[in-house]
Motif scaffolding. Structure first.
Motif, PDB file in Angstrom:
ATOM      1  N   THR A  17       0.849  -1.191   0.000  1.00 19.65           N
ATOM      2  CA  THR A  17       0.000   0.000   0.000  1.00 19.65           C
ATOM      3  C   THR A  17       0.882   1.237   0.000  1.00 19.65           C
ATOM      4  O   THR A  17       1.834   1.327   0.774  1.00 19.65           O
ATOM      5  N   SER A  20      -2.175   7.667  -0.999  1.00 24.31           N
ATOM      6  CA  SER A  20      -3.093   7.996  -2.091  1.00 24.31           C
ATOM      7  C   SER A  20      -2.792   9.345  -2.728  1.00 24.31           C
ATOM      8  O   SER A  20      -3.311   9.662  -3.791  1.00 24.31           O
ATOM      9  N   ARG A  21      -1.955  10.143  -2.051  1.00 24.02           N
ATOM     10  CA  ARG A  21      -1.589  11.454  -2.602  1.00 24.02           C
ATOM     11  C   ARG A  21      -0.110  11.721  -2.339  1.00 24.02           C
ATOM     12  O   ARG A  21       0.461  11.132  -1.401  1.00 24.02           O
ATOM     13  N   GLU A 145      -3.370   4.894   5.670  1.00 22.28           N
ATOM     14  CA  GLU A 145      -3.333   6.336   5.462  1.00 22.28           C
ATOM     15  C   GLU A 145      -3.022   7.063   6.765  1.00 22.28           C
ATOM     16  O   GLU A 145      -2.270   8.041   6.783  1.00 22.28           O
ATOM     17  N   SER A 280       1.753   7.590  -7.443  1.00 23.86           N
ATOM     18  CA  SER A 280       0.550   6.775  -7.533  1.00 23.86           C
ATOM     19  C   SER A 280       0.080   6.440  -6.137  1.00 23.86           C
ATOM     20  O   SER A 280       0.695   6.780  -5.150  1.00 23.86           O
ATOM     21  N   GLY A 281      -1.022   5.742  -6.039  1.00 23.13           N
ATOM     22  CA  GLY A 281      -1.514   5.353  -4.727  1.00 23.13           C
ATOM     23  C   GLY A 281      -2.327   4.090  -4.830  1.00 23.13           C
ATOM     24  O   GLY A 281      -2.610   3.592  -5.907  1.00 23.13           O
ATOM     25  N   GLY A 282      -2.686   3.527  -3.686  1.00 26.39           N
ATOM     26  CA  GLY A 282      -3.537   2.347  -3.695  1.00 26.39           C
ATOM     27  C   GLY A 282      -2.832   1.130  -3.148  1.00 26.39           C
ATOM     28  O   GLY A 282      -1.838   1.204  -2.451  1.00 26.39           O
ATOM     29  N   THR A 283      -3.376  -0.022  -3.511  1.00 24.57           N
ATOM     30  CA  THR A 283      -2.871  -1.299  -3.012  1.00 24.57           C
ATOM     31  C   THR A 283      -2.687  -2.245  -4.169  1.00 24.57           C
ATOM     32  O   THR A 283      -3.480  -2.247  -5.111  1.00 24.57           O
TER      33      THR A 283
END
Length: 289
Positions: A17, A20-21, A145, A280-283
């Motif tokens: 992970t 996200s920003r 986060e 980028s962001g996410g999992t």
């Protein structure tokens, strides 16, 4: 969410992970790693031009071992180019937060540089009890986060209170990165206006390695990723500024303790496109070959 990477049947996987920003601290990137299937066991750390800070958040300690057999766990700092370092997962699930710091910010944030050249040390030795308190807050956080925010705030406080590197050191680093390590130290001496002795001394004191060694590390890092992308050793040697393929081979063995063929298949490098992308962001899930 980033789409999952192809996973070969039966291959161990990590969940990765990333924020996200974009973070607000230049020179700092971070990623969360989870191994709920308890498939993470042992991986060689391929040297890269950043200082790594690891907060272990799992059920059992994640251990980082240097080339001399010394072990650090819980809260670990791996300096530039640690020789023979390995990460070892223990029983049950593994989970950790990793931070990569440019040497230009690591000097202020960690309060040490020369001590980190080629070594693996306990973060407690640099931050004292604050390292434990931050780890406890990270463990108690309800999401990645929230963990990223806690870590970023802690780093920002320390950077504000720390001492920046000399402008000449920062300039030299920037030139090395821009040329992928293919700049001669003599040119840096001329452009900074410092003597060779002064540049060598101040750079090593604030970064942890000499200018020549850091330039070699940056060049190696570029070459290692080109090898991992499937390019031949001959083509990588030619485009990366090595005299020939044998020169590349010697440099790879010296930094990573393995051959170019083995480096190309390294699971450590296979993680980079997911864990440390430009933005980028996410999992995502990624296989370990």
């Amino acid at each position: 969410m980033r789409p999952a990477e192809p996973v070969r049947a039966g291959a161990p996987r990590w969940q990765i992970t990333v924020p996200s920003r974009p973070g607000r601290l230049p020179g700092v990137v971070m990623a969360g790693f989870s191994d709920r299937a308890n498939e993470f066991r042992d991986v060689a750390l391929v040297p890269h031009p950043a200082v790594t800070v690891i907060f272990d958040l799992g059920d059992q300690p994640f251990v980082v071992e240097d080339g001399r057999g010394a072990r650090q766990r819980e809260r670990v700092v791996a300096g530039l180019a640690p020789n023979g370092a390995r990460g070892r997962g223990m029983a049950r699930s593994s989970e950790c937060l990793q931070l990569r710091l440019s040497p230009m910010v690591a000097h202020a944030i960690l309060g040490a540089s020369s001590e980190l050249g080629g070594t693996v040390v306990a973060l407690d030795d640099l931050w004292g009890r604050e390292a434990v308190r931050i780890q406890e807050r990270l463990r108690a956080a309800g999401s990645w986060e929230e963990r990223f925010a806690i870590a970023e705030a802690a780093l920002a406080r320390r950077e504000d209170a720390g001492r920046a590197v000399d402008p000449e050191v920062a300039f030299s680093w920037g030139q090395m990165v821009a040329t992928r390590g293919r700049i001669r130290v003599e040119r840096l001496v001329t452009e900074t206006g410092w003597s060779r002795k002064r540049l060598w001394s101040r750079f090593r004191a604030q970064v942890g390695l000499t200018p020549k060694r850091v330039a070699q590390l940056i060049r190696f890092d570029h070459a290692a990723h080109r090898l991992a992308a499937g390019h031949t050793a001959a083509s990588v040697a030619a485009e990366s500024g090595y005299a020939d393929q044998s020169h590349l081979h010697r440099d790879v063995v010296a930094f990573a303790g393995m051959t170019p063929t083995t480096v190309a298949l390294s699971p450590f490098l296979a993680l980079d496109d997911v864990a440390w992308p430009p933005a980028s962001g996410g999992t995502a899930l990624i296989s370990r070959e």
